[in-house]
Design a protein around this motif. Structure first.
Motif: not given
Length: 272
Positions: A46, A49, A233
């Motif tokens: 996380y 990200y 992505v």
């Protein structure tokens, strides 16, 4: 540019600490060790990200001046250089084992107290035949799935270059097609390698041949997976309207990484 205060460096540091501590606990079969490890891993993912999302926002806000973009390039070049040295270690192990297959070690059975001379090929007795691959190992045919995967990766290198060419010339439709093709080829490579592992005639354990083979090719497979996510992505960002012919370092970094993965595979195919 001066970045605003950001919590992700310290969160990332403690997440890494939690993941490492959890890994040690798990290996020593401590209670809840696995849960601690996966909690730390989730926090690290996380953090990655959120931190990269901030970098993308900075790029879209115009904070990535030519000097900042140059430094981002230096960072990516140094990262790929560190990855090169990472794979040098696995190649070094492979060639060391293959060039000196008669290296011996004394293995002591702690239950009986008896010692046995075993060579690192997993064969007992000092007179064991020194050969590579070890006796009894059935090697994988390089001109079957490995050759197919080589062609797939080489093809994916051309599609990502095509996507880059289309981006530079302002053709966003061609950029999307090139990225779609590259991502799908990456998924195909990973699927074929997984099938090959499931049907391989030797296991990881027991010999240094199996250990060296699976560590080198397995880590390459992991890098293909990471590169595929990196390009996916970029594909999502393309649909969001990101990247211009003048400013698209996120895509360039993904392309550099993908070409690095291609080159490593060529060395693996030839040597291993």
């Amino acid at each position: 540019h001066i970045l605003p205060p950001d919590p992700w460096p310290i969160i990332g540091a403690f997440s890494s600490l939690l993941m490492a501590a959890g890994a040690v606990m798990w290996m020593h079969k401590a209670q809840f060790g696995g849960y601690v490890f996966f909690a730390g891993l989730a926090a690290v993912l996380y953090t990655m990200y959120a931190w990269w999302a901030n970098v993308i926002r900075e790029a879209n806000a115009g904070d990535h001046t030519p000097v900042v973009s140059l430094h981002l390039r230096y960072g990516m070049i140094l990262f790929i250089a560190s990855e090169v040295m990472f794979f040098v270690g696995w190649f070094w192990a492979w060639f060391d084992f293959s060039l000196f297959p008669a290296a011996l070690e004394v293995v002591t059975n702690h239950e009986t107290g008896k010692a046995a001379v075993t060579n690192l090929l997993g064969q007992e007795g000092a007179a064991a035949v020194a050969q590579w691959p070890p006796k009894g190992i059935e090697v994988i045919d390089p001109f079957h799935f490995p050759l197919l995967n080589t062609l797939i990766l080489l093809c994916s290198g051309t599609t990502v270059t095509w996507a880059h060419h289309e981006l530079i010339h302002g053709n966003r439709d061609g950029l999307k097609k090139g990225l779609w093709a590259t991502v799908l080829l990456g998924v195909l490579f990973t699927s074929i390698q997984a099938y090959e592992y499931l049907h391989a005639p030797f296991s990881f354990a027991g010999t240094n041949y199996g250990a060296a083979f699976y560590m080198a090719t397995g880590f390459h497979g992991f890098h293909v997976l990471v590169g595929t996510i990196f390009l996916a992505v970029c594909l999502k960002r393309t649909y969001n309207g990101d990247f211009t012919p003048r400013q698209h370092f996120g895509f360039e970094a993904a392309a550099w990484y993908w070409h690095f993965v291609d080159v490593v595979w060529l060395f693996l195919f030839v040597a291993i």
